[in-house]
Each structure stands twice: as structure tokens, then as C-alpha cells.
Design a protein around this motif. Structure first.
Motif, PDB file in Angstrom:
ATOM      1  N   ASP A   9       0.800  -1.213   0.000  1.00 46.97           N
ATOM      2  CA  ASP A   9       0.000   0.000   0.000  1.00 46.97           C
ATOM      3  C   ASP A   9       0.833   1.263   0.000  1.00 46.97           C
ATOM      4  N   ALA A  10       1.694   1.419   0.940  1.00 49.63           N
ATOM      5  CA  ALA A  10       2.316   2.723   1.127  1.00 49.63           C
ATOM      6  C   ALA A  10       3.805   2.663   1.308  1.00 49.63           C
ATOM      7  N   LYS A  11       4.491   1.636   0.746  1.00 52.19           N
ATOM      8  CA  LYS A  11       5.939   1.576   0.871  1.00 52.19           C
ATOM      9  C   LYS A  11       6.551   2.429  -0.224  1.00 52.19           C
ATOM     10  N   ALA A  12       6.064   3.630  -0.313  1.00 51.05           N
ATOM     11  CA  ALA A  12       6.395   4.454  -1.464  1.00 51.05           C
ATOM     12  C   ALA A  12       7.876   4.763  -1.592  1.00 51.05           C
ATOM     13  N   PHE A  13       8.575   4.925  -0.482  1.00 50.75           N
ATOM     14  CA  PHE A  13       9.951   5.399  -0.580  1.00 50.75           C
ATOM     15  C   PHE A  13      10.969   4.380  -0.113  1.00 50.75           C
ATOM     16  N   GLY A 263       4.284  13.839   2.756  1.00 46.56           N
ATOM     17  CA  GLY A 263       5.614  13.486   2.250  1.00 46.56           C
ATOM     18  C   GLY A 263       6.530  12.973   3.355  1.00 46.56           C
ATOM     19  N   VAL A 264       6.482  13.627   4.518  1.00 49.67           N
ATOM     20  CA  VAL A 264       7.288  13.180   5.663  1.00 49.67           C
ATOM     21  C   VAL A 264       6.829  11.796   6.116  1.00 49.67           C
ATOM     22  N   SER A 265       5.510  11.573   6.112  1.00 53.02           N
ATOM     23  CA  SER A 265       4.982  10.264   6.501  1.00 53.02           C
ATOM     24  C   SER A 265       5.446   9.188   5.532  1.00 53.02           C
ATOM     25  N   GLY A 266       5.481   9.531   4.240  1.00 55.25           N
ATOM     26  CA  GLY A 266       5.973   8.581   3.256  1.00 55.25           C
ATOM     27  C   GLY A 266       7.412   8.191   3.521  1.00 55.25           C
ATOM     28  N   PHE A 267       8.233   9.176   3.884  1.00 56.89           N
ATOM     29  CA  PHE A 267       9.622   8.860   4.213  1.00 56.89           C
ATOM     30  C   PHE A 267       9.702   8.048   5.503  1.00 56.89           C
ATOM     31  N   ALA A 268       8.829   8.355   6.457  1.00 58.24           N
ATOM     32  CA  ALA A 268       8.863   7.660   7.747  1.00 58.24           C
ATOM     33  C   ALA A 268       8.555   6.174   7.614  1.00 58.24           C
TER      34      ALA A 268
END
Length: 340
Positions: A9-13, A263-268
Motif C-alpha cells: 500500500d504505502a511503501k512508497a519510498f 511526504g514526511v509520513s511517506g519517508f517515515a
């Protein structure tokens, strides 16, 4: 994010970690619980915040390519600051100093193309489908993983894993047919994203050798190149001209604050996955990824109050069950092969 990090789902980075022999975990239960909770909160936040920005907030900012690009810029800024702090503060030494070598970048570029397509199609899918149906729309990554593993790597798949894929596909078909707010665009974007998730998971293992199997160094190149690759797509898609012409809240701080937080959450997610891999077992990772998908679906139904038909609910349950069963089968195979 191969089943991408056992969570699609959200392992974007975050590139998937290399399968490696792990020492038995013996950390206190409260530490393990805190790590898993942190992963849940961060991973769910990325999905819900993106959906909120794209189609349900007061802004309803329907420009997924620009949103993806901006969040990558935020992630790169965080990466640069974090890696710089790591030079003088051991608390930030997790991420090595930022690097960008053109020769290495050239070798990473094909993987980055898959990465960009995965991210862009993911947010496009999220714009058009309800979050309750999002997991179903993205569930075919397991099916594509088996197809690409056979066609690209020449590796066969066990009968139980194939059965799990059949269950997932049935869930996808039934869930799509029963979806009340059905969107062909959303389904097609979800299928496309699933294909690139599977391709990314396969090719990342080859590309990691270019950066000495260091996932954080790969993150440097992937994030930087993704910003460069995605910029032309944002421009030629017409999103920039539409934003300049029709968006009236570009000077509002709350909007940009929301975009930055996402964006910060994506990096987190990178940090959350690293901690979960470090402090828990492969079995816990398997269960955690499946449980997160279930929690995400339930919370989406509660928060967004999406209408769900009986067939839609059946499809969602089948897709979740098939995904969880597949993860379990893959874990058991790793155990039998002494990979965990």
C-alpha cells in the motif's frame, strides 16, 4: 515492495530489504509492540492522507502526479537533512551520507522507472477508487509476481502459492463486480500499479548489488532520479497548467502543510519498516502486513463511510484472505529453505 515488503500500500519510498539469514529476535515485548504500532500508524497514515488530499478534503486536489512529485521532493529534503545529521550525531547514523554518482545512477535508472510508475499509478488508483476497494484494486501484484518470476527469472511457484493467487484473483473479480462506486480508471490504474510493484520487487534485488546491497544508498538514487523522471510527466500531463489556472488555494499554508506532512509520513515508512525488520521476526512481518491491510479496510469503511455491497464485501474478504495466505505460504517456504 516478490510481495513488496509484505505490504503493497504505502511503501512508497522504501526498496525491499534483501532476504538474508536473520538472528533470532529476543527483544522485550513492549519494544516489539511499539515498533509494530509505529509501522501501523505510519503506513496507514500515508494511504489515508493521500486519499484525503486527492478526493475527500476541502481542497479535493485531483492532481496525483504532482502530489507524488511533491512528496518525493519532501522525502529527498528529509533524506538530505537526516544523512547530514548522521555525520555528527550517532542517533541519525542509520542513513549514510547522501551520494549521487552518475555511473551508479545510470545502472539504477531502469529500476527507478518502475519505481516512478508504481508510485504514480498507485496515487492515480487511490484517486478513483474508495479506500475500502483500494486493497482489492492493488491485490493483483501477487499474481503478477508469480507471472514475472516465471517469465523473467524462470522460477516455478508452488501449488499452494498458486492457489492463493487464484483466491486473490477471484476476490478481485467479485469485488470489482460488486463495487458500488466502480471506476474503470481506478481498476486499470490499480492493475498497472500491481504489475510495477511486482516488477520492482524482482529487479530491486539485482540493482541492490550496484550499491553494495545497501537499501539506504539505493534510496538516495531512487528518490533523486524519481524527481527527475516524474517532472516531465507532471508537465506534459497538463497538471501544472490546470493547477496554475484553476487552483485558488495555492497560497494557503494548511494545504502545503498537509502535503508536507504526507511526504514526511511517506519517508517515515522507511524508518518504520527498518525498525520492524530489526526488532521483530519474519513471521511477525508477515502477520503485520496482512493485519494492516485488514485494519486499513475496516478503518476506511468507518472513516469514509463508503457504501459496500455484499459482493463487494465478499471480494474484499477473499482478496485479503488470499493475500494473507500467500504471505504465509511464502514465509513457510523461506523457513523450509532456511532463509529466516
Amino acid at each position: 515492495m516478490a510481495n513488496l515488503e509484505k505490504d503493497e500500500d504505502a511503501k512508497a519510498f522504501l526498496p525491499p530489504p534483501v532476504n538474508s539469514r536473520q538472528a533470532p529476535k529476543s527483544h522485550p515485548i513492549h519494544v516489539i509492540g511499539a515498533v509494530v504500532l509505529f509501522y501501523f500508524v505510519i503506513s496507514l497514515s500515508v494511504v489515508f492522507l493521500n486519499k484525503f488530499i486527492l478526493s475527500t478534503s476541502e481542497y479535493k486536489f485531483p492532481y496525483p502526479l504532482f502530489v507524488t512529485w511533491f512528496q518525493l521532493v519532501v522525502a529527498l529534503i528529509v533524506l538530505l537533512v537526516w544523512s547530514h545529521l548522521g555525520k555528527t550525531n550517532k542517533s541519525f547514523a542509520l542513513i549514510p551520507p547522501y551520494e549521487f554518482n552518475l555511473e551508479i545512477a545510470r545502472k539504477v535508472a531502469p529500476l527507478t522507472f518502475m519505481y516512478v510508475m508504481m508510485l504514480a499509478l498507485n496515487n492515480l488508483c487511490l484517486q478513483y477508487v474508495e479506500v475500502t476497494f483500494y486493497q482489492v484494486a492493488r491485490s493483483l501484484s501477487i499474481v503478477f509476481n508469480i507471472i514475472f518470476t516465471f517469465t523473467i527469472l524462470g522460477q516455478s511457484t508452488s501449488a499452494p502459492a498458486i492457489m492463493a493467487c487464484v483466491i486473490v484473483f477471484l476476490g478481485f473479480a467479485i469485488g470489482s463486480y460488486g463495487e458500488i462506486n466502480f471506476s474503470w480508471e481506478g481498476v486499470l490504474y490499480g492493475v498497472g500499479s500491481s504489475a510495477f510493484v511486482a516488477l520492482y520487487g524482482i529487479y530491486v534485488k539485482k540493482t541492490l548489488s550496484v550499491v553494495e546491497n545497501n537499501q539506504w544508498r539505493l534510496l538516495h538514487y531512487n528518490t533523486t532520479l524519481s524527481i527527475l523522471f516524474l517532472a516531465p510527466l507532471v508537465f506534459f500531463s497538463g497538471e501544472l497548467s490546470d493547477i496554475a489556472a484553476y487552483v485558488y488555494f495555492l497560497d494557503e499554508f494548511p494545504f502545503w502543510f498537509l502535503m508536507t506532512i504526507t511526504g514526511v509520513s511517506g519517508f517515515a515508512v522507511n524508518i518504520a519498516m527498518f525498525l520492524q525488520i530489526k526488532y521483530t521476526s519474519a513471521l511477525t512481518n508477515t502477520i503485520s502486513g496482512t493485519a494492516k491491510a485488514c485494519v486499513q479496510t475496516v478503518l476506511a469503511a468507518m472513516i469514509f463511510q463508503n457504501p459496500i455491497s455484499v459482493m463487494n464485501a465478499t471480494g474484499i474478504l477473499l482478496a485479503l484472505f488470499g493475500s494473507g495466505y500467500y504471505s504465509w505460504i511464502r514465509y513457510k517456504e523461506m523457513v523450509s529453505n532456511d532463509l529466516v
